[in-house]
Enzyme design. Structure first.
Site, mmCIF file in Angstrom:
data_model
loop_
_atom_site.group_PDB
_atom_site.id
_atom_site.type_symbol
_atom_site.label_atom_id
_atom_site.label_comp_id
_atom_site.label_asym_id
_atom_site.label_seq_id
_atom_site.Cartn_x
_atom_site.Cartn_y
_atom_site.Cartn_z
ATOM 1 N N PRO A 98 0.820 -1.216 0.000
ATOM 2 C CG PRO A 98 -0.017 -1.057 2.172
ATOM 3 C CD PRO A 98 0.702 -1.977 1.245
ATOM 4 C CB SER A 129 -3.126 3.226 0.852
ATOM 5 O OG SER A 129 -3.201 4.134 1.930
ATOM 6 C CD GLN A 151 -3.051 0.813 4.875
ATOM 7 O OE1 GLN A 151 -3.158 1.607 3.941
ATOM 8 N NE2 GLN A 151 -3.010 1.198 6.143
ATOM 9 C CE1 TYR A 153 -1.302 3.625 7.854
ATOM 10 C CE2 TYR A 153 -2.018 4.907 5.969
ATOM 11 C CZ TYR A 153 -1.024 4.252 6.660
ATOM 12 O OH TYR A 153 0.256 4.230 6.164
ATOM 13 C CB THR A 179 -0.953 -0.069 8.538
ATOM 14 O OG1 THR A 179 -0.977 -0.653 7.233
ATOM 15 C CG2 THR A 179 0.433 0.499 8.795
ATOM 16 C CE LYS A 260 2.599 -2.372 4.964
ATOM 17 N NZ LYS A 260 3.088 -1.035 5.230
ATOM 18 C CG HIS A 284 5.323 2.349 7.095
ATOM 19 N ND1 HIS A 284 4.080 2.150 7.623
ATOM 20 C CD2 HIS A 284 5.163 3.290 6.131
ATOM 21 C CE1 HIS A 284 3.207 2.951 7.024
ATOM 22 N NE2 HIS A 284 3.839 3.650 6.105
ATOM 23 C CG ASP A 314 6.413 -3.938 2.753
ATOM 24 O OD1 ASP A 314 7.029 -3.546 3.765
ATOM 25 O OD2 ASP A 314 5.271 -3.513 2.465
ATOM 26 C CB SER A 315 10.763 -3.059 4.566
ATOM 27 O OG SER A 315 9.517 -2.565 5.050
ATOM 28 N N GLY A 316 12.482 -2.728 1.461
ATOM 29 C CA GLY A 316 13.823 -2.848 0.898
ATOM 30 C C GLY A 316 13.899 -3.672 -0.368
HETATM 31 C C1 FNR Z 1 4.058 3.779 2.145
HETATM 32 N N1 FNR Z 1 3.676 2.726 2.960
HETATM 33 C C2 FNR Z 1 2.371 2.636 3.401
HETATM 34 N N2 FNR Z 1 1.984 1.586 4.163
HETATM 35 C C3 FNR Z 1 0.695 1.446 4.549
HETATM 36 O O1 FNR Z 1 0.381 0.489 5.241
HETATM 37 N N3 FNR Z 1 -0.227 2.382 4.151
HETATM 38 C C4 FNR Z 1 0.094 3.462 3.397
HETATM 39 O O2 FNR Z 1 -0.755 4.279 3.056
HETATM 40 C C5 FNR Z 1 1.451 3.623 3.043
HETATM 41 N N4 FNR Z 1 1.851 4.712 2.337
HETATM 42 C C6 FNR Z 1 3.140 4.807 1.858
HETATM 43 C C7 FNR Z 1 3.512 5.882 1.076
HETATM 44 C C8 FNR Z 1 4.790 5.920 0.513
HETATM 45 C C9 FNR Z 1 5.171 7.060 -0.343
HETATM 46 C C10 FNR Z 1 5.681 4.854 0.735
HETATM 47 C C11 FNR Z 1 7.036 4.825 0.082
HETATM 48 C C12 FNR Z 1 5.326 3.801 1.548
HETATM 49 C C13 FNR Z 1 4.622 1.647 3.274
HETATM 50 C C14 FNR Z 1 4.592 0.563 2.209
HETATM 51 O O3 FNR Z 1 3.399 -0.165 2.277
HETATM 52 C C15 FNR Z 1 5.766 -0.425 2.379
HETATM 53 O O4 FNR Z 1 5.754 -0.929 3.678
HETATM 54 C C16 FNR Z 1 7.099 0.255 2.066
HETATM 55 O O5 FNR Z 1 7.008 1.002 0.877
HETATM 56 C C17 FNR Z 1 8.212 -0.753 1.936
HETATM 57 O O6 FNR Z 1 9.438 -0.105 1.765
HETATM 58 P P1 FNR Z 1 10.172 0.036 0.343
HETATM 59 O O7 FNR Z 1 10.483 -1.338 -0.127
HETATM 60 O O8 FNR Z 1 9.229 0.742 -0.550
HETATM 61 O O9 FNR Z 1 11.377 0.872 0.639
#
Ligand code: FNR
Length: 386
Positions: A98, A129, A151, A153, A179, A260, A284, A314-316
């Site tokens: 998301p 999201s 997802q 919030y 989340t 999450k 995140h 996720d993440s990275g």
């Molecule tokens: C996010 N992420 C995020 N997560 C979530 O649960 N709800 C959300 O609305 C958002 N919004 C959001 C905006 C932006 C600009 C980013 C970059 C990320 C977190 C996302 O779901 C995920 O966990 C991360 O993007 C993982 O990290 P990498 O791999 O993108 O660096």
């Protein structure tokens, strides 16, 4: 039999006709291009992280320390990347994480719709999201045959939370991802230095502004008093959840419930004891808390604690190689985050499709060369530290 890796042939044969891919196939060049295309405020919001961004950078660089040992003399001419999760059969083990401002990453402001269309074209699910530029019903209508997850919030107004979940169910989403790490926003210097927080400027609030419970809480509808509606959103945005709230969250839906932000094995166990269907290990992308470990380094303990419950991760993730490593580390499915936002910024739905196909092609070819024809084979090996 076709494989995701066939994308490579498409590209090379295109070259014989003088056609090169419109976008780079690798993350380093993709982000360079996207940085030139995105408006500065959107770029800093997408690329920025928390504090000095140590955790954010470490999420990606930690993958460099992990290696896969190739096995030879294995017939990998037929490969299968499919996974079964929450009653869904997915052709590949990735999904789109998301991203709350994905709407803004498209030049027309309808990036949520563009992302849903990319899901329909690739079979890669979108986790949509709460923070969308278009209402969730319009986004879900574009999924085609690909399942999507919503997802949440969790707002302070519990009736609003229930309304959002009910709407997601009615719109056909196949699971609810709650989340946990964002009941307030982490310290993000890139955004603070620009004094920019998109939601406070009225962006990505379509799910609230279209919600009957939210609208009923306003004196005037958002179309007549936008500033008051944004203020009401800011007041209700983040409910600080505790474990005491889990029975309530569970009661909101019969759909699969996934939490999450779980990075500690004890939290995974507690969530599973509380009846969740999936664990989503993520920090995140380092946007919420700095000073943490790389998410990939926390994944194995979370997987061990989760036993037979699916673990999303996720993440990275920046490449197909990272996807394969996360699968070896035990993830059931792997989330692509920032890379698809950059693909969208550069070429709309086609840009996302290109990014996802590139990631999948790299993963598939790596599995082929290294002697792991299925995800199950990957799970039976382990990563070594370089
Ligand atoms: C996010 N992420 C995020 N997560 C979530 O649960 N709800 C959300 O609305 C958002 N919004 C959001 C905006 C932006 C600009 C980013 C970059 C990320 C977190 C996302 O779901 C995920 O966990 C991360 O993007 C993982 O990290 P990498 O791999 O993108 O660096």
């Amino acid at each position: 039999m076709t494989h995701p890796g066939d994308y490579q042939n498409e590209i090379y044969f295109g070259g014989l006709r003088g056609v090169k891919p419109r976008l780079p196939v690798d993350y380093a060049n993709l982000i360079k291009r996207a940085a030139m295309a995105l408006p500065p405020a959107t770029l800093t919001y997408v690329q920025g992280g928390c504090g000095d961004e140590f955790t954010q950078d470490h999420n990606a660089s930690a993958f460099q320390r992990l290696g896969i040992v190739p096995r030879m003399m294995v017939d990998c001419s037929v490969r299968d990347m499919s996974v079964d999760i929450f009653g869904m059969h997915l052709p590949t083990p990735i999904f789109m994480s998301p991203i709350g401002v994905i709407g803004l990453c498209a030049q027309d402001g309808h990036g949520d719709i563009a992302t849903a269309r990319a899901a329909a074209q690739t079979g890669v699910p979108m986790v949509a999201s709460t923070l969308m530029n278009d209402p969730m019903e319009a986004v879900a209508a574009e999924f085609g045959d690909t399942p999507g997850l919503f997802q949440l919030y969790t707002p302070k107004d519990r009736a609003l939370a229930e309304s959002l979940v009910n709407r997601a169910e009615a719109a056909g989403f196949k699971g609810i991802v709650v989340t946990l790490d964002t009941w307030l926003t982490g310290w993000r210097p890139q955004d603070l230095n620009e004094s920019n927080f998109p939601q406070l400027r009225g962006h990505a609030l379509a799910n609230y502004f279209s919600d009957p419970v939210f609208r009923a809480s306003l004196k005037l509808p958002p179309e007549e008093d936008g500033a008051a509606a944004v203020g009401a959103w800011a007041q209700t945005f983040g409910l600080p959840l505790t474990w005491d709230d889990l029975p309530w969250l569970r009661s909101l839906t019969k759909l699969p419930l996934i939490l999450k932000g779980i990075c500690h094995p004890d939290d995974a166990k507690r969530a599973i004891d509380g009846g969740v269907d999936g664990i989503y290990c993520s920090n995140h992308g380092g946007r919420q808390a700095n000073g943490g470990l790389a998410a990939i380094d926390m994944l194995p303990a979370v997987v061990a604690a989760s036993q037979n419950i699916p673990v999303l991760f996720d993440s990275g993730i920046r490449s197909g190689t990272d996807v394969v490593k996360a699968l070896v580390a035990g993830a059931t499915a792997v989330g692509i985050g920032r890379p698809y936002a950059y693909g969208l910024a550069l070429d709309g739905t086609a840009g996302i499709v290109h990014v996802l196909r590139s990631v999948l092609a790299e993963a598939d070819l790596l599995m082929a060369v290294d002697g792991y024809p299925t995800i199950k084979d990957l799970r039976n090996t382990s990563l070594l530290r370089t």
